[in-house]
Motif scaffolding. Structure first.
Motif, mmCIF file in Angstrom:
data_model
loop_
_atom_site.group_PDB
_atom_site.id
_atom_site.type_symbol
_atom_site.label_atom_id
_atom_site.label_comp_id
_atom_site.label_asym_id
_atom_site.label_seq_id
_atom_site.Cartn_x
_atom_site.Cartn_y
_atom_site.Cartn_z
ATOM 1 N N PHE A 137 0.831 -1.193 0.000
ATOM 2 C CA PHE A 137 0.000 0.000 0.000
ATOM 3 C C PHE A 137 0.870 1.249 0.000
ATOM 4 C CE2 PHE A 137 -1.723 3.279 2.958
ATOM 5 C CZ PHE A 137 -2.671 3.825 2.100
ATOM 6 N N ALA A 138 1.906 1.284 0.836
ATOM 7 C CA ALA A 138 2.778 2.457 0.930
ATOM 8 C C ALA A 138 3.491 2.715 -0.394
ATOM 9 C CB ALA A 138 3.790 2.270 2.056
ATOM 10 N N ARG A 139 3.950 1.653 -1.064
ATOM 11 C CA ARG A 139 4.652 1.809 -2.346
ATOM 12 C C ARG A 139 3.696 2.353 -3.423
ATOM 13 N NH1 ARG A 139 6.893 -3.115 -0.641
ATOM 14 N NH2 ARG A 139 5.495 -4.316 -1.999
ATOM 15 N N GLN A 140 2.501 1.791 -3.464
ATOM 16 C CA GLN A 140 1.517 2.255 -4.453
ATOM 17 C C GLN A 140 1.135 3.708 -4.195
ATOM 18 O OE1 GLN A 140 -1.479 -0.714 -3.756
ATOM 19 N NE2 GLN A 140 -0.702 -2.102 -5.329
ATOM 20 N N TYR A 141 0.969 4.057 -2.944
ATOM 21 C CA TYR A 141 0.606 5.424 -2.560
ATOM 22 C C TYR A 141 1.702 6.407 -2.992
ATOM 23 C CZ TYR A 141 -1.064 9.206 0.495
ATOM 24 O OH TYR A 141 -1.521 10.403 0.987
ATOM 25 N N ARG A 142 2.959 6.056 -2.723
ATOM 26 C CA ARG A 142 4.064 6.952 -3.068
ATOM 27 C C ARG A 142 4.213 7.107 -4.581
ATOM 28 N NH1 ARG A 142 9.915 5.724 -0.633
ATOM 29 N NH2 ARG A 142 9.549 3.804 -1.822
ATOM 30 N N SER A 143 3.926 6.043 -5.334
ATOM 31 C CA SER A 143 4.051 6.126 -6.788
ATOM 32 C C SER A 143 3.071 7.132 -7.389
ATOM 33 C CB SER A 143 3.830 4.743 -7.414
ATOM 34 O OG SER A 143 2.465 4.348 -7.322
#
Length: 323
Positions: free
Chosen positions: A304-310
């Motif tokens: 979730f954090a990676r997708q959010y940052r992208s």
């Protein structure tokens, strides 16, 4: 390479930056939603002019965004795309320079695009129908305001755009809040008459009118309703097909026509955008990033954090810290 569509319009310096929730608060809407589909800052550069029966907006936002608006039954929207990058799609139709879109039906409208600068007008339908009836000599019951695309062309289009900007400029002396200004009654009445004249010539007289295909929009709405009912347990393609009463191919075609992305990609972006709204909510952010993620069906915090940052260029925890 993405192409830029531009119309020759003067700028207005007044501006303010708003989140989606602040942008639409207090307006005559049944539904308002913005889903960020590409990277960038999820804020709007916005200016609003408010009258008794008319609202005028001048807006800019950079990232690729899918927006859905359904107005109160006695209100409608005139959308005037001014400048955009790539494709700007409104209810499945590609915007062209000097188009004006009329959204007067119960389904509202959905639009997708990036780098958009729009002028838009919220108009009380009963007032506009009355004005059209008086100016055309028709019975008010014979005035039908339907979803339309009006192709004005460079001459009439530029004149209409400048008229809206002149109305905004004339209202900048009456601030009523951040980025909000009052529309004088006399100026509002004059603009109502001009819009009624445009509607009479372009739609009631059936000149240069094309109606959008609302079938795709209704399929998308039915699928989205299922998502809203099951936010913590995201539906599958089979679930969405059943809710929309269409097959997988038709569902994919409809989502691509309205939003330019596949159903699952859109719903994923929608959940990420909702998570950001939770972090920035004025009534108080969620107790933790994990709580927000789980409440929207994200079961893997790291993913979730990676997708959010992208999409938003920062981690969820950094968004919370900014508050």
């Amino acid at each position: 390479m993405k192409s830029e569509q531009r119309n020759p319009l003067p700028g207005i310096p007044a501006r303010t930056y708003l989140t989606h929730q602040a942008l639409w608060r207090g307006l005559p809407l049944l539904q308002s939603e913005a889903v960020q589909l590409g990277p960038g800052s999820h804020v709007y550069e916005m200016l609003q002019v408010t009258g008794r029966d008319m609202l005028i907006f001048r807006s800019n936002f950079a990232p690729k965004m899918a927006s859905t608006i359904v107005t109160h039954p006695d209100w409608m929207v005139l959308m005037v795309p001014v400048r955009w990058l790539g494709d700007h799609v409104l209810n499945g139709q590609l915007a062209r320079p000097f188009d004006v879109f009329v959204f007067a039906g119960p389904d509202g409208y959905s639009s997708t695009g990036m780098g958009r600068h729009n002028l838009s007008l919220g108009i009380r339908k009963s007032k506009l129908k009355e004005t059209c009836a008086i100016m055309s000599g028709r019975c008010i019951d014979d005035i039908n305001l339907d979803d339309q695309r009006m192709a004005l062309g460079p001459g009439l289009g530029t004149t209409f755009h400048r008229r809206i900007l002149e109305t905004i400029a004339a209202s900048l002396e009456e601030p009523i809040g951040p980025g909000k200004f009052a529309l004088e009654t006399a100026i509002e009445n004059d603009l109502f008459a001009e819009i009624a004249g445009l509607i009479i010539a372009q739609t009631i007289e059936e000149n240069a009118v094309s109606s959008p295909n609302l079938d795709a929009l209704r399929v998308v709405r039915r699928a989205e309703n299922l998502f809203e009912d099951r936010a913590t347990y995201p539906p599958s393609i089979a679930d969405l097909c059943k809710a929309a009463n269409v097959g997988a191919t038709k569902l994919r075609v409809c989502f691509n026509e309205v939003f330019g992305v596949a159903p699952i990609a859109y719903l994923q972006a929608k959940r990420l955008t909702q998570a950001r709204s939770l972090f920035l909510a004025e009534e108080g952010p969620p107790p933790s990033v994990k709580y927000a993620a789980l409440s929207l069906g994200f079961t893997h915090s790291g993913r979730f954090a990676r997708q959010y940052r992208s999409v938003f260029g920062e981690l969820p925890s950094e968004t919370l810290e900014k508050r």
